[in-house]
Design an enzyme around this catalytic site. Sequence first.
Site, short mmCIF file in Angstrom:
data_model
loop_
_atom_site.label_atom_id
_atom_site.label_comp_id
_atom_site.label_asym_id
_atom_site.label_seq_id
_atom_site.Cartn_x
_atom_site.Cartn_y
_atom_site.Cartn_z
N GLY A 111 31.46 38.30 38.86
CA GLY A 111 31.41 38.13 37.41
C GLY A 111 30.32 37.15 37.02
O GLY A 111 29.13 37.50 36.97
N GLY A 112 30.70 35.91 36.76
CA GLY A 112 29.78 34.90 36.24
C GLY A 112 28.46 34.80 36.99
O GLY A 112 27.39 34.72 36.36
N HIS A 155 40.32 46.61 35.33
CA HIS A 155 40.05 45.19 35.54
C HIS A 155 41.20 44.38 34.94
O HIS A 155 41.77 44.76 33.92
CB HIS A 155 38.72 44.81 34.86
CG HIS A 155 38.27 43.43 35.23
ND1 HIS A 155 38.81 42.30 34.66
CD2 HIS A 155 37.35 43.00 36.13
CE1 HIS A 155 38.23 41.24 35.20
NE2 HIS A 155 37.34 41.63 36.10
N GLY A 213 36.87 33.63 37.40
CA GLY A 213 36.23 32.67 36.50
C GLY A 213 36.80 31.26 36.60
O GLY A 213 36.51 30.42 35.77
N GLU A 263 41.01 41.60 43.22
CA GLU A 263 40.64 40.43 42.42
C GLU A 263 41.90 39.66 42.03
O GLU A 263 42.60 40.06 41.07
CB GLU A 263 39.94 40.87 41.12
CG GLU A 263 38.64 41.59 41.34
CD GLU A 263 37.70 41.41 40.16
OE1 GLU A 263 36.51 41.20 40.40
OE2 GLU A 263 38.15 41.45 39.00
N SER A 305 35.42 34.40 41.57
CA SER A 305 34.67 33.17 41.87
C SER A 305 33.77 33.29 43.11
O SER A 305 33.62 32.32 43.87
CB SER A 305 35.61 31.97 41.98
OG SER A 305 36.25 31.73 40.73
N ASN A 338 29.53 42.35 37.43
CA ASN A 338 30.22 42.72 36.19
C ASN A 338 29.86 41.68 35.13
O ASN A 338 30.32 40.55 35.20
CB ASN A 338 31.75 42.74 36.45
CG ASN A 338 32.54 42.96 35.17
OD1 ASN A 338 31.98 43.32 34.13
ND2 ASN A 338 33.84 42.75 35.25
N TRP A 339 29.06 42.10 34.20
CA TRP A 339 28.59 41.14 33.18
C TRP A 339 29.64 40.84 32.12
O TRP A 339 29.48 39.96 31.30
CB TRP A 339 27.33 41.68 32.50
CG TRP A 339 26.09 41.55 33.34
CD1 TRP A 339 26.01 41.15 34.65
CD2 TRP A 339 24.73 41.81 32.92
NE1 TRP A 339 24.71 41.16 35.07
CE2 TRP A 339 23.90 41.56 34.02
CE3 TRP A 339 24.16 42.25 31.73
CZ2 TRP A 339 22.52 41.72 33.97
CZ3 TRP A 339 22.78 42.42 31.67
CH2 TRP A 339 21.97 42.15 32.78
N LYS A 340 30.70 41.64 32.11
CA LYS A 340 31.75 41.47 31.09
C LYS A 340 31.12 41.51 29.70
O LYS A 340 30.14 42.23 29.51
CB LYS A 340 32.55 40.20 31.36
CG LYS A 340 33.03 40.14 32.82
CD LYS A 340 34.04 39.10 33.13
CE LYS A 340 34.47 39.22 34.59
NZ LYS A 340 35.53 38.30 34.96
N GLU A 354 41.30 41.86 33.20
CA GLU A 354 41.13 41.45 31.80
C GLU A 354 41.51 42.60 30.86
O GLU A 354 42.01 42.36 29.76
CB GLU A 354 39.68 40.99 31.57
CG GLU A 354 39.44 39.63 32.20
CD GLU A 354 38.03 39.35 32.64
OE1 GLU A 354 37.11 40.08 32.24
OE2 GLU A 354 37.85 38.39 33.42
O1 LIG Z 1 34.72 41.48 37.78
C1 LIG Z 1 34.49 40.37 38.23
C2 LIG Z 1 35.54 39.40 38.40
O2 LIG Z 1 36.42 39.36 37.33
C3 LIG Z 1 35.14 38.08 38.95
O3 LIG Z 1 34.64 37.22 37.96
P1 LIG Z 1 34.06 35.79 38.41
O4 LIG Z 1 33.09 36.05 39.52
O5 LIG Z 1 33.43 35.24 37.19
O6 LIG Z 1 35.23 34.99 38.90
#
Ligand SMILES: O=C[C@H](O)COP(=O)(O)O
Length: 253
Positions: free
Chosen positions: A236-237, A100, A176, A170, A215, A13-15, A102
Site C-alpha cells: 500500500g503506502g 480488500h 497502514g 493481509e 506494512s 495498491n495506491w488506494k 477496506e
Molecule cells: O493493499 C495493500 C495493503 O492494504 C497494505 O497497505 P500498507 O502497505 O499501506 O500497509
Amino acid sequence: MTQGGRRPLVAGNWKMNGTRSSIAVVEQIRENLSPDLAARIDVLICPPSTLIGSCVAATYGSSIAIGGQNLHARTSGAFTGSISAEMLADLGAKYVIVGHSERRAYHHETDDGVHAKALGARRAGLCGIICVGETIEEREQGRALDIVRAQLAIGLPKGATAADTVIAYEPVWAIGSGRTPTPRDIAEVHASLREMLDKLAGDEARKIRILYGGSVKPSNAREILSLDNVDGALVGGASLVAEDFLGICAAYA
Ligand SMILES: O=C[C@H](O)COP(=O)(O)O
C-alpha cells in the site's frame, strides 16, 4: 526466492491516492526497474480507476502491469458509480483487487460478494487478487487461521488457476499501521492457505500465488519475501513512492 515454480509478484495498491501528476511515479518505476529483475518478477500497479488509462499508456511496451482496485460483479447495468471487469479490461488492466479489507469494512463486502467479483474478473480475462485477513481481535482469540480459511473457501471460485487468481493475505491490523506479524505467523498462515489451495483447486492451483500485504517496506521486504509460501507482496503506502516500491522489488535481486 521463487517457490514451487511460481513467479514472484510485487503489486502496488495506491488506494484513494494519486492525481495525474502521479503518473510520474509509474514512469520512475518503469525507468528504474532493472531488466534483470523485470525478467524474473511480475510488477503490478493498481492506481485509482481515474488513472488506469494513463498508467497503461505510461507502461506500454514494458513488463509492468496495471490493475484495478475493485469491480462490480456484473458486466453492465444500472449500477451508478460502479465499474465492471470488462471496463477495466477495456482500459488495458490485467489484474483487479477483490475483497480488500477496506472494502469489506467500509462497503460491507461479504465473502459471497467476493466470490461473485472473482468470477466477474475471470469472465473478463482479468486476474483477481482475492484478499483475506483477520482482525486483531480475531488473531488475539486464536482464530486467524479459521478466519482466513473460511474467507478463502467461500471467495475462491471453483476451478481457479494461476491465470485468473492470486491470493493476498493481509492481516487487517497490519495495514497502514507499521506493525507486521512475526515471520512465523506469516509463514503459518501462508502454509495453511497453500495447503488449502492445493486441495481445493487441484493441480492448476499449485501455481496460484499467495502474496503478503500489510506494512511491507524496503527494510522488511527481504525477510518477508523469503518466507516459505510467500510469493510476493501487496504493497500500500510504500507503493506511492517509486524509490520505496523499487526497494521492495529489489528484495528479489
Ligand atoms: O493493499 C495493500 C495493503 O492494504 C497494505 O497497505 P500498507 O502497505 O499501506 O500497509
